[in-house]
Design a protein around this motif. Sequence first.
Motif, short mmCIF file in Angstrom:
data_model
loop_
_atom_site.label_atom_id
_atom_site.label_comp_id
_atom_site.label_asym_id
_atom_site.label_seq_id
_atom_site.Cartn_x
_atom_site.Cartn_y
_atom_site.Cartn_z
N ARG A 155 -49.57 -57.24 -22.03
CA ARG A 155 -48.16 -56.81 -21.97
C ARG A 155 -47.54 -56.66 -23.36
NH1 ARG A 155 -43.79 -59.81 -18.15
NH2 ARG A 155 -45.48 -59.34 -16.67
N PRO A 156 -47.68 -57.64 -24.27
CA PRO A 156 -47.10 -57.43 -25.61
C PRO A 156 -47.74 -56.27 -26.36
CG PRO A 156 -47.49 -59.76 -25.21
CD PRO A 156 -48.17 -59.03 -24.11
N LEU A 157 -48.99 -55.93 -26.03
CA LEU A 157 -49.63 -54.79 -26.69
C LEU A 157 -48.86 -53.50 -26.40
CD1 LEU A 157 -53.47 -55.30 -26.21
CD2 LEU A 157 -52.03 -55.90 -28.15
N ALA A 158 -48.30 -53.41 -25.20
CA ALA A 158 -47.53 -52.21 -24.87
C ALA A 158 -46.36 -52.04 -25.83
CB ALA A 158 -47.02 -52.31 -23.43
N GLY A 159 -45.66 -53.14 -26.17
CA GLY A 159 -44.57 -53.06 -27.13
C GLY A 159 -45.05 -52.62 -28.51
N LEU A 202 -49.86 -61.27 -5.56
CA LEU A 202 -51.02 -60.56 -6.09
C LEU A 202 -50.71 -59.08 -6.30
CD1 LEU A 202 -54.01 -60.52 -6.87
CD2 LEU A 202 -54.56 -60.19 -4.43
N PHE A 203 -50.00 -58.49 -5.34
CA PHE A 203 -49.62 -57.08 -5.47
C PHE A 203 -48.75 -56.86 -6.72
CE2 PHE A 203 -46.59 -53.65 -4.60
CZ PHE A 203 -47.47 -52.59 -4.43
N ARG A 204 -47.81 -57.76 -6.96
CA ARG A 204 -46.95 -57.65 -8.13
C ARG A 204 -47.77 -57.75 -9.42
NH1 ARG A 204 -44.16 -61.10 -11.52
NH2 ARG A 204 -42.16 -60.29 -12.30
N SER A 205 -48.74 -58.65 -9.43
CA SER A 205 -49.59 -58.81 -10.62
C SER A 205 -50.39 -57.54 -10.89
CB SER A 205 -50.53 -59.99 -10.43
OG SER A 205 -49.82 -61.20 -10.28
N ILE A 206 -50.92 -56.94 -9.82
CA ILE A 206 -51.71 -55.71 -9.98
C ILE A 206 -50.84 -54.58 -10.50
CG2 ILE A 206 -52.99 -53.96 -8.72
CD1 ILE A 206 -54.01 -56.18 -6.89
N VAL A 207 -49.62 -54.45 -9.94
CA VAL A 207 -48.72 -53.38 -10.36
C VAL A 207 -48.33 -53.54 -11.83
CG1 VAL A 207 -46.41 -52.41 -10.05
CG2 VAL A 207 -47.84 -52.90 -8.06
N GLY A 216 -51.29 -52.72 -14.10
CA GLY A 216 -51.48 -51.27 -14.21
C GLY A 216 -50.37 -50.59 -14.98
N LEU A 217 -49.14 -51.08 -14.83
CA LEU A 217 -48.01 -50.46 -15.51
C LEU A 217 -48.15 -50.57 -17.03
CD1 LEU A 217 -45.18 -49.20 -15.52
CD2 LEU A 217 -44.23 -51.50 -15.33
N PHE A 218 -48.47 -51.76 -17.52
CA PHE A 218 -48.58 -51.93 -18.96
C PHE A 218 -49.84 -51.28 -19.50
CE2 PHE A 218 -45.63 -55.41 -17.90
CZ PHE A 218 -44.61 -55.09 -18.78
N ALA A 219 -50.91 -51.24 -18.70
CA ALA A 219 -52.10 -50.49 -19.11
C ALA A 219 -51.78 -49.00 -19.20
CB ALA A 219 -53.24 -50.73 -18.13
N PHE A 220 -50.94 -48.52 -18.28
CA PHE A 220 -50.51 -47.12 -18.31
C PHE A 220 -49.69 -46.82 -19.57
CE2 PHE A 220 -47.16 -44.01 -17.24
CZ PHE A 220 -47.95 -42.90 -17.02
N VAL A 221 -48.81 -47.75 -19.94
CA VAL A 221 -48.02 -47.58 -21.16
C VAL A 221 -48.93 -47.49 -22.38
CG1 VAL A 221 -46.32 -48.66 -22.69
CG2 VAL A 221 -45.97 -48.66 -20.21
N LEU A 222 -49.95 -48.33 -22.43
CA LEU A 222 -50.91 -48.28 -23.54
C LEU A 222 -51.59 -46.92 -23.61
CD1 LEU A 222 -52.65 -51.78 -23.27
CD2 LEU A 222 -51.03 -51.03 -25.02
N VAL A 263 -62.84 -53.99 -29.50
CA VAL A 263 -63.40 -55.07 -28.67
C VAL A 263 -62.35 -56.15 -28.37
CG1 VAL A 263 -65.11 -56.92 -28.59
CG2 VAL A 263 -65.76 -54.64 -29.39
N PRO A 264 -61.57 -56.63 -29.36
CA PRO A 264 -60.50 -57.58 -29.01
C PRO A 264 -59.50 -57.01 -28.01
CG PRO A 264 -60.87 -57.58 -31.37
CD PRO A 264 -61.69 -56.46 -30.82
N GLN A 265 -59.17 -55.73 -28.13
CA GLN A 265 -58.24 -55.12 -27.18
C GLN A 265 -58.83 -55.10 -25.78
OE1 GLN A 265 -56.42 -51.42 -28.37
NE2 GLN A 265 -56.08 -50.80 -26.27
N ALA A 266 -60.12 -54.77 -25.67
CA ALA A 266 -60.77 -54.78 -24.36
C ALA A 266 -60.78 -56.18 -23.77
CB ALA A 266 -62.20 -54.23 -24.50
N ALA A 267 -61.03 -57.18 -24.61
CA ALA A 267 -61.02 -58.56 -24.12
C ALA A 267 -59.64 -58.97 -23.64
CB ALA A 267 -61.50 -59.50 -25.24
N ILE A 268 -58.61 -58.57 -24.37
CA ILE A 268 -57.24 -58.91 -23.97
C ILE A 268 -56.87 -58.21 -22.66
CG2 ILE A 268 -54.82 -58.60 -24.63
CD1 ILE A 268 -55.69 -59.11 -27.52
N LEU A 269 -57.34 -56.97 -22.48
CA LEU A 269 -57.13 -56.29 -21.21
C LEU A 269 -57.82 -57.05 -20.07
CD1 LEU A 269 -57.57 -52.53 -22.18
CD2 LEU A 269 -55.57 -53.53 -21.08
N GLY A 270 -59.03 -57.50 -20.33
CA GLY A 270 -59.74 -58.25 -19.30
C GLY A 270 -59.07 -59.56 -18.96
N MET A 271 -58.40 -60.16 -19.94
CA MET A 271 -57.71 -61.43 -19.71
C MET A 271 -56.32 -61.21 -19.10
SD MET A 271 -58.77 -63.12 -23.36
CE MET A 271 -57.80 -64.62 -23.14
N GLY A 272 -55.88 -59.96 -19.01
CA GLY A 272 -54.56 -59.68 -18.46
C GLY A 272 -53.42 -60.06 -19.37
#
Length: 265
Positions: A209-213, A54-59, A62-68, A197-206
């Motif tokens: 990661r590809p969005l960061a690229g 769970l800790f790895r998933s959270i990190v 957050g990491l890819f959200a930070f990149v965005l 709105v689609p981006q917010a939904a994708i963030l909510g779904m976790g």
Amino acid sequence: TALLVWLLKRGAGVLTLGLLTLLETFLRAGLQIWFARSRFPEIRRDPGSWDRGLFRSIVLYGLFAFVLTVCSRINTVAPNLVLGILGRPGDVAVYNQPLTIYMFLAEIIWALAMVFVPLASSLQEGGRADQIRALVSKGSRYCLLIAAPILFFLVVFGREFLYAWMHWRPDSEENRAGYQVLVLLCAAAVLQIGNQVPQAAILGMGRHRPLAGIYVVEACLNLVLGVALVRKYGMLGVALGGAVPAVLSNGILFPAYAARVLGIS
């Protein structure tokens, strides 16, 4: 804000203002912790419940959200950076005015779209993908409906608005250049607002990661095209250097990925 104004009037320096900002951050975090513990008393720190997965998933989340977030800021400040280094320094002030208008509108729409982050997460947990698609479709239309009159006003009456705001005469070089930049930003904003709105939904779904690229590619192209076009076309070239990657990202790459994740044909 009142405390900040009071300190500035009494000659407070940069260090004092920095300490005030730090204090505000700690105070806000403390209030959030207090509210969470009072609202959800079952939440307690338990060292024995440590879950490495769970800790790895959270990190990673957050990491890819930070990149965005970083790439979004780069796309915002890159034109001013390029103009300040390679263009005319005075163009930075001119470019910043239509950019401020654009950022204000984008932040309003993103604040509305952020409601869909926890909602999409909850619906995904319940396996209700159809409801996610329906909400994304309706939310995108509502955001565009809110933004459309504002964008129309800025495109049609942009010169007059810049004159009323900045007192640039309609026939001045500043007004002409600022209006051209404003029109380009408004054109790019149509695609970006439709994707909030689609981006917010994708963030909510976790699934972001590809969005960061995608956004890393956009930020790099923004800088490269801005540098390539600024010497020949000046401020307008920098605006084009930001608009072209934005159209590529928001008009092609992101919709293709969002359609695949959300199951939209």
